[in-house]
Design a protein around this motif. Structure first.
Motif, mmCIF file in Angstrom:
data_model
loop_
_atom_site.group_PDB
_atom_site.id
_atom_site.type_symbol
_atom_site.label_atom_id
_atom_site.label_comp_id
_atom_site.label_asym_id
_atom_site.label_seq_id
_atom_site.Cartn_x
_atom_site.Cartn_y
_atom_site.Cartn_z
ATOM 1 N N GLN A 49 -4.456 11.367 -0.252
ATOM 2 C CA GLN A 49 -5.095 10.305 -1.265
ATOM 3 C C GLN A 49 -6.008 9.677 -0.843
ATOM 4 N N TYR A 50 -6.450 9.400 0.456
ATOM 5 C CA TYR A 50 -7.792 8.776 0.856
ATOM 6 C C TYR A 50 -8.692 9.835 1.626
ATOM 7 N N GLN B 126 0.871 6.742 -7.398
ATOM 8 C CA GLN B 126 -0.288 7.610 -6.960
ATOM 9 C C GLN B 126 0.131 8.931 -6.839
ATOM 10 N N GLN B 127 1.137 9.194 -6.259
ATOM 11 C CA GLN B 127 1.749 10.503 -6.185
ATOM 12 C C GLN B 127 2.115 11.255 -7.577
ATOM 13 N N LYS C 156 -6.458 14.462 -2.908
ATOM 14 C CA LYS C 156 -5.282 15.093 -3.786
ATOM 15 C C LYS C 156 -5.629 15.500 -5.156
ATOM 16 N N GLU D 109 0.935 -1.171 0.042
ATOM 17 C CA GLU D 109 -0.144 0.083 -0.172
ATOM 18 C C GLU D 109 0.958 1.208 0.021
ATOM 19 N N ARG D 110 1.711 1.302 0.777
ATOM 20 C CA ARG D 110 2.669 2.392 0.942
ATOM 21 C C ARG D 110 3.630 2.695 -0.450
ATOM 22 N N HIS E 177 0.971 4.130 -2.785
ATOM 23 C CA HIS E 177 0.652 5.543 -2.369
ATOM 24 C C HIS E 177 1.904 6.550 -2.383
ATOM 25 N N ASP E 178 3.118 6.155 -2.161
ATOM 26 C CA ASP E 178 4.273 7.185 -2.388
ATOM 27 C C ASP E 178 4.784 7.124 -3.878
ATOM 28 N N LEU F 281 8.164 15.559 -5.368
ATOM 29 C CA LEU F 281 7.378 15.600 -6.751
ATOM 30 C C LEU F 281 6.030 16.649 -6.340
ATOM 31 N N LEU F 282 5.297 16.240 -5.543
ATOM 32 C CA LEU F 282 4.165 16.965 -5.223
ATOM 33 C C LEU F 282 4.418 18.316 -4.696
ATOM 34 N N ASP G 120 5.258 15.662 1.959
ATOM 35 C CA ASP G 120 6.636 14.949 2.125
ATOM 36 C C ASP G 120 7.248 14.532 0.740
ATOM 37 N N SER G 121 6.210 14.313 -0.425
ATOM 38 C CA SER G 121 6.707 14.105 -1.621
ATOM 39 C C SER G 121 7.304 15.418 -2.353
ATOM 40 N N ARG H 285 -0.531 12.105 5.274
ATOM 41 C CA ARG H 285 0.469 11.193 5.617
ATOM 42 C C ARG H 285 1.732 11.751 5.326
#
Lengths: 441, 214
Positions: B84-85, A263-264, B107, A255-256, A259-260, B11-12, B8-9, B54
């Motif tokens: 994301q959720y 999805q991003q 998001k 899942e992580r 997500h990381d 990219l985003l 934290d990403s 997150r």
């Protein structure tokens, strides 16, 4: 695609449980001692337990019997414990010791006193104390006779002269040579006795071993097999728990990763596309640049998804087996990998073992690339004695630990789920060795 | 408008900084974890904090807790949480203080730049913005005998839009009807649910959400 298959020198330093090879002479000593000591002990145990049980159970009605019966069981347990101490030496393999349940704290006095009555192992100990005499007595007789004939026969040359072979007045006193039709001379006697002694000496180890084993097997059956079964059940349920835990960890990680990663990237992609659309009229060049970025982003997202799905269940592992999948894994590793897989070509292991072995190497190599600062690593896969040994070594800085919650702990669970073991040898300063042992079926 | 961004990403974070920059807002700080968010809010006093739920180290609901904490430290800060959720439980925590000026969006909505910017303006103005998915979940947990079930489909649609934080004018635009029609719907809805018809938009949203979360 080729895999390097090489005959590898298996290095020492691995704890492998091997049956200890003793000299037969040593074993004979142990077996003899066991049989000789067992008889008086079993006689004592028989008398105490039979008497105690008769008195205790007979008087159970008037309560006084309960402490007597419990005391008898305790005595039986004492003899059983002594017997269990002998067993490994005689059977030449370790035995499982049962755990006698203690009364739960807070139990009433009666409950606490009668605790042993409800523990099956106590009754098996008592049964053993009774039955053992019927094996121990014949075994004792046979062993003593064999030893006596052996010693007497072999030493006949030294004592023959001292026996008065005077036949006057005792016409039906016959020596052994006479019985088989030889002349009754000292030479004949000594030769015949020595021959008989030799015959018995040669068969002595086998006979005494047989006596000792007959007794020890009775002990193993009554005193340790229940504990062994329980230990096995415990081990299996531990394995099942490990499997469940490993799966939960794997799912959370998946899942992580989704997500990381993808999805991003997709969110960013859709942001960029919308930005580009807004710019089209006002700033065509900016829009073009953003679209180029978006195209790159798409490609990277696909890469990531590919890597991710390969990490979950690499198709090549299912199609071509462990060796091929490991070769692909090694080829993709940023740190150079020397791969040596010694598996019979064309032999496939069970999917669960293949998956776990692959996962072990893939995790280990990922750790090498991420944390070890190694310049090279070596992956070895060997199948011997029905165990698959997977060793991953690197020349990095070491310090890998099996702490709970750490990635390696997840690996331990994963291996335990397929009845495997993980050993980590990683001193500070390196080098690191991860050794996985799995069943090889 | 001055914005502090916590994501934290990398990219985003970059994407959002560009997008917000192009939209004419000023990103005064872009950080990657909860504690830095609280520090930046205290230091820069932004109009709004845009926060990812997150974040490291635990990758659970760091961002949410940091946002709540930042608002305790500087109560005037509006918060827009992105995730994301979307989970009703998280929305509940965010709405708990009842002060308004909070938003909670998927998001993906960020890509609809205009809507995202409108949402930012709304929360800065003290409004409440909830993702349609959260509202859908709120509707889904109603009991069988709930008055909400007595609403006509059109009325439920309007109620959903109110819960998401839209004004009557915005609802009228969305449903392509006159504002008068929307007002008539809202009166019916509030009567059926037994809520007092409040002229103040923020209080109206709060009352609706309080009802739906009950």
């Amino acid at each position: 695609m080729t895999t390097t298959t090489a005959e590898l020198p298996v290095r020492a330093g691995l704890p492998v449980a091997r049956e200890t090879r003793r000299g037969w002479w040593h074993q004979l000593g142990i077996d003899t001692g066991y049989v000789l000591v067992a008889f008086p002990l079993s006689l004592l145990a028989f008398v105490l337990v039979v008497t105690g049980a008769a008195v205790g159970l007979g008087l159970l009605v008037v309560w006084i019997g309960l402490p007597v019966a419990v005391g008898t069981l305790a005595v039986a347990r004492g003899f059983a414990t002594a017997e269990r101490a002998w067993l490994p030496a005689v059977l030449r393999r370790p035995v499982t010791r049962p755990v006698y349940r203690l009364p739960e704290p807070g139990a009433g006095r009666l409950r606490r006193l009668s605790g042993p009555m409800r523990e099956p192992q106590y009754w098996m100990d008592a049964l053993h104390a009774v039955l053992r005499l019927f094996v121990a007595a014949p075994a004792f007789v046979v062993a003593v006779v064999w030893w006596a004939v052996t010693l007497a026969g072999l030493s006949s040359v030294t004592w023959d002269w001292s026996i008065p072979y005077d036949e006057t007045g005792r016409p039906d006193n016959h020596t052994l040579p006479e019985v088989i039709g030889l002349a009754d001379t000292a030479t004949n006697r000594v030769l015949l006795y020595t021959a008989v002694g030799l015959l018995f000496a040669l068969t002595l180890p086998v006979v005494v071993r047989g006596c000792a084993l007959a007794q020890a097997q009775l002990g193993r059956g009554l005193l340790t097999s229940r504990a062994a079964t329980q230990a096995e059940i415990g081990r299996l349920s531990e394995g099942r728990d490990a499997a469940v835990a490993a799966e939960a960890v794997a799912l959370r990680r998946l899942e992580r990763d989704i997500h990381d990663g993808p999805q991003q990237r997709l969110v960013r992609l859709s942001m960029d596309l919308h930005r580009a659309r807004r710019m089209v009229d006002s700033d065509p060049d900016g829009a073009r640049a953003t679209l180029d970025e978006a195209a790159t982003q798409t490609r990277e997202t696909l890469e990531e998804l590919r890597a991710l799905s390969r990490g979950i269940a690499p198709p090549v592992l299912a199609d071509r087996g462990l060796a091929a999948a490991l070769a692909a894994l090694a080829a993709r590793s940023p740190v150079p990998v020397e791969l040596a897989v010694a598996l019979p070509p064309g032999q496939r292991l069970t999917p669960a073992v293949e998956n776990s072995a692959y996962f072990l190497v893939s995790e280990a190599l990922a750790n090498v690339a991420k944390h070890s600062e190694a310049t090279g690593s070596r992956v070895t896969v060997v199948c011997e004695d029905d165990r698959l040994r997977v060793v991953v070594e690197d020349d990095g800085r070491g310090g890998a630990v099996l702490a709970p919650g750490h990635g390696l702990a997840g690996l331990t669970d994963r291996l335990r789920a397929v009845d495997g073991v993980l050993t980590v040898d990683s001193p500070r300063g390196g080098p690191t060795r991860l050794i996985g042992e799995l069943p090889c079926r | 408008m001055r914005v502090v961004l916590a994501e934290d990403s990398v990219l985003l974070r970059e994407g959002l900084v560009r997008l917000l920059g192009e939209a004419g807002t000023e990103v005064v700080a872009a950080v990657a974890d909860g504690p830095s968010l609280v520090r930046s809010v205290v230091e820069h006093r932004p109009d709004v904090a845009v926060v990812d739920v997150r974040m490291p180290p635990t990758h659970t609901d760091e961002g949410l807790r940091a946002a709540v904490e930042a608002r305790r430290a500087v109560p005037s800060t509006a918060v827009l949480v992105l995730s994301q959720y979307v989970e009703v439980a998280y929305a509940d925590e965010l709405l708990a203080d009842g002060a308004g000026g909070v938003g909670y969006l998927l998001k993906d909505r960020v890509a609809q730049v205009d809507q995202f910017l409108t949402a930012l303006d709304d929360v800065v103005a003290g409004g409440t913005v909830l993702d349609p998915q959260v509202v859908a979940q709120l509707f889904a947990r109603r009991r069988r005998d709930d008055p909400v079930r007595s609403l006509s489909p059109r009325e439920r649609e309007v109620l959903g839009l109110i819960a998401e934080g839209h004004s009557n004018a915005a609802i009228a635009r969305e449903l392509v009807v006159t504002q008068g029609a929307v007002e008539k719907h809202t009166q019916h809805i509030f009567a059926k649910l037994g809520l007092s018809q409040d002229e103040d938009q923020h209080r109206r949203v709060m009352a609706t959400l309080a009802y739906l979360r009950s």
